[in-house]
Design an enzyme around this catalytic site. Structure first.
Site, PDB file in Angstrom:
ATOM      1  N   ASP B 101     -42.664 -15.902  17.643  1.00  0.00           N
ATOM      2  CA  ASP B 101     -42.382 -17.241  17.108  1.00  0.00           C
ATOM      3  C   ASP B 101     -41.450 -17.118  15.912  1.00  0.00           C
ATOM      4  O   ASP B 101     -41.259 -16.030  15.349  1.00  0.00           O
ATOM      5  CB  ASP B 101     -43.677 -17.968  16.722  1.00  0.00           C
ATOM      6  CG  ASP B 101     -44.461 -17.231  15.649  1.00  0.00           C
ATOM      7  OD1 ASP B 101     -44.548 -15.968  15.735  1.00  0.00           O
ATOM      8  OD2 ASP B 101     -44.972 -17.882  14.729  1.00  0.00           O
ATOM      9  N   GLU B 166     -47.330 -16.174  14.368  1.00  0.00           N
ATOM     10  CA  GLU B 166     -47.325 -15.458  13.095  1.00  0.00           C
ATOM     11  C   GLU B 166     -46.859 -16.339  11.938  1.00  0.00           C
ATOM     12  O   GLU B 166     -47.417 -16.303  10.850  1.00  0.00           O
ATOM     13  CB  GLU B 166     -46.413 -14.221  13.196  1.00  0.00           C
ATOM     14  CG  GLU B 166     -46.659 -13.188  12.102  1.00  0.00           C
ATOM     15  CD  GLU B 166     -45.834 -13.402  10.833  1.00  0.00           C
ATOM     16  OE1 GLU B 166     -46.146 -12.765   9.820  1.00  0.00           O
ATOM     17  OE2 GLU B 166     -44.870 -14.205  10.839  1.00  0.00           O
TER      18      GLU B 166
END
Lengths: 471, 471
Positions: B101, B166
């Protein structure tokens, strides 16, 4: 003065009619802060002008120019209403100031009734502007109506100055007064009914207001915000400097630590000293009403003097630091601390600025920080104090005694009503603040009200004051 | 190890192909913070799973459950990708962590190119995720592709754990790892490529991170905000208490004033002490890059130690006070001061909380204020430190020497990467942080990039590391 009982009787008999007049004015949503209500503000000025004109006053509008909105848009300022009753050179002339605009109000804010529909519940007249300041303005109009109906000649000349931007810093008014200085140069006394009793039960006359000096302390440690993980421990932080500087201004019990401030304060005279003991003020009630956990003094006299006749220093906040809920690990690059000093006679903004700047500079030198430091002072306002033994206050006091059967308290207030000084300075006349409403009227808040009793007795006080002033 | 030159040659020859792979992944807008992009995040996990599967890995998805949005809405968390390469019990097993991400990015934020279209300018590959953390993930995939193409057997077993949350606190990952603990119990070493070089020119291996303790100091002086005119001078003000408390935490040069903190800090060993002088770090460049007006120390060693191996205390801001531009004369009723401590070995959040609370309590007792006072600590995070002389770091170091011809710096970071400790604790394996990108890659910022050279040499370092680890 032989007519006063007839006047009082007529006020009593016609009180519902005057409440209807208040209702009519409350229904005009003259919210000066809301550009969308500017039309209502202008309509409100027209309404008041028409009332005065119907009663026989010579009326005119003072064009106050335009308001520049932050959007860049320009809006016309609502005109001030100027009304003249009588031009008898053998009589004194009273300037009466009032304002026709109101604070914003929405039912959803927590009002129990429609804020723009005057609603009486248990002798309380709820509605926006009921006490601040349409009620007092209508009370004056009512007095004139009664005198006219009874065919009683006015004992003094009256000049009305009614504005419709008071809740928006009285924008344009000072210039309006200056532009029309020749029309108010013959004023003997001025009277403003735009404050409140100290409590709920005893009337007062207000002879002093504090001024204000506002300061911005800007400290910068970096070009952009830093991260406390990556940079924590490497840079002397601006917010740490600022917290320290701001912690050095005033003690926990309100003692201002800036050298020289105390020396500027006018000494307490015996006359003033004598006033405090008599004043109707309950420390416990004040503590309850503010919901404060502690007070700086439990003595009524000290507490009132701290609020009225001594300077105070308050910290307001910090711009540029993290202010939202939650946790953020920012090291703010630039912070601006804000604090203000309420100033009292004989302090001036200039003298105060000098002491504050010099003290802050000395703190900064002591701090030995590599960061940049800048002090800016905002627009300062002078304190105001009148002679509570002058003819204006004596007339007011006798008027209150006649209506309430008691001598009013002579009080001050801790805040500012800038128009007071403006009117005093421009008319060169003694000003008196003559409040009608009670301390729990909730001006600026939800469920604003004026008690029917305060409204009706207020009309009587104003009527009696006119006659006492002529004596 | 005899094959490594062939591997390097193949990486060089196929670099544009790997850059295309990076381009493909950057084009998937896997912004985990944006609920509207959740589909893209899931697609990104699928893309990575398919890449690993095509290369011959056994792959599976770990369902991480649902995310509860503040609106009350529930969103599925993107699954973590688990990939297994080889199950040879005679070989060591390396766990590789990466994330798929990215931070939000809009062209209008100040990007010179479309953030989701990888664009090469002067040897720099611009695009969101290019360095954080799609670049390093693709570098691993590229290494496996090259080994497969050359028919070279993996010298060790590999287990991939790739998450896609994350940038949103790795929500769900810890539970995912715990739920699958049996699948990672055989891990010998772990490697995370999710940080950056200290500078632009010299590679490093990172062996330490600071932890964090976050504190909220709530002081209340009244039930509702007061007015500095009406009430100034009557009430001990909450913000004044808070500024004083917060000014007593750390000196202008960063010395923490909380007794006992210094005693918790792990002493400097000779081994660690010897590292600092060699480290490629320029104090002047650091000062320029932060745009700071001053530094706590001008010594490279002291500055790095302050950022990495000593605790630091930063003030973040105040909630509840006036924080907007302009002047407001409020006395805030309740204020919440926020500060944090970056903690280091052997500090723990528990021991730190105890010292902080006890010190704040003693300050409050000294303050003698009637106001209410409450300390709350936020979620604490442990510091992490590894043995930079262990076999994992030695392998990493030799790999870097082979590619760059120089010994890497052994560095720490001042912030936290919580997944490091999670992986160390759950796999009971030594973890190493192996950064690929340079300090100016602008992770989280506009115009994020990875240098083509860093990307290509990074692949070589990762490949060499696999072989060095097997030695």
């Amino acid at each position: 003065m032989e007519n006063i009982d007839a006047v009082f009787k007529s006020i009593d008999e016609h009180q519902d009619e005057f409440i209807d007049l208040l209702r009519e004015s409350v229904a005009i949503r003259s919210v000066s802060a809301d550009p969308a209500r500017r039309g209502d503000c202008i309509r409100m000025s027209e309404w008041a002008r028409d009332q005065l004109r119907t009663l026989g006053a010579e009326t005119s509008f003072w064009d106050l120019g335009k308001q520049q909105l932050q959007s860049g848009e320009e809006l016309p300022l609502p005109p001030a209403v100027f009304g003249v009753y009588g031009r008898d050179k053998s009589k004194k002339t009273l300037l009466i100031y009032g304002h026709l605009d109101v604070q914003p109000a929405e039912k959803e804010d927590g009002w129990n009734t429609d804020p723009f529909e005057l609603t009486e519940i248990d002798g309380k007249l709820f509605g926006r502007g009921s006490t601040d300041d349409k009620g007092p303005v209508i009370a004056w109009i009512a007095v004139l109506k009664v005198l006219k109906n009874l065919g009683i000649e006015l004992p003094i000349n009256i000049k009305f100055v009614l504005e419709c931007m008071e809740e928006s810093s009285s924008e344009g008014l000072e210039k309006g007064l200056e532009d029309n200085i020749d029309k108010i140069s013959d004023v003997t006394y001025s009277c403003i009914s735009d404050n409140y009793w100290l409590g709920r039960n005893k009337p007062c006359l207000t002879y002093g207001l504090r001024g204000i000096c506002y300061y911005f302390v800007e400290i910068s440690c970096a070009r952009q915000d830093l991260h406390s993980g990556i940079n924590g421990g490497s840079v002397p932080e601006a917010l740490n400097d600022l917290m320290w500087i701001m912690s050095q201004l005033v003690t926990v019990d309100g003692q201002i630590l800036i050298p020289g401030i105390a020396e500027l304060v006018a000494p307490l005279t015996k006359d003033e000293d004598d006033l405090y003991d008599k004043i109707d003020f309950c420390v416990d009630t004040f503590k309850q009403e503010t919901g404060s956990h502690g007070l700086i003094s439990d003595s009524k006299k000290n507490l009132l003097m701290n609020r009225w006749r001594y300077p105070s220093l308050s910290l307001h906040g910090v711009e540029g630091a993290f202010s939202q809920p939650g946790a953020k690990t920012v090291i703010p690059a630039k912070v601006i601390g804000k604090f203000s000093l309420r100033i009292v006679p004989h302090m001036t903004p200039e003298a105060t600025d000098k002491l504050v700047t010099s003290y802050l500079d000395s703190l900064w030198a002591k701090r030995k920080s590599p960061n940049t430091f800048k002090i800016t002072s905002g627009h300062g306002g002078m304190p105001w104090v009148a002679d509570f033994r002058d003819a204006n206050f004596s007339a007011g006091s006798r008027a209150i005694e006649r209506v309430y059967g008691m001598t009013p308290d002579f009080t001050r207030e801790g805040g500012s009503i800038p128009v007071t000084l403006t009117i005093q300075d421009l008319t060169k006349s003694p000003v008196m603040l003559l409040p009608i409403g009670a301390s729990d009227d909730m001006a600026h808040s939800q469920n604003e009200k004026i008690n029917r009793e305060n409204f009706v007795k207020g009309m009587k006080v104003l009527a009696a004051y006119l006659f006492e002033l002529a004596v």
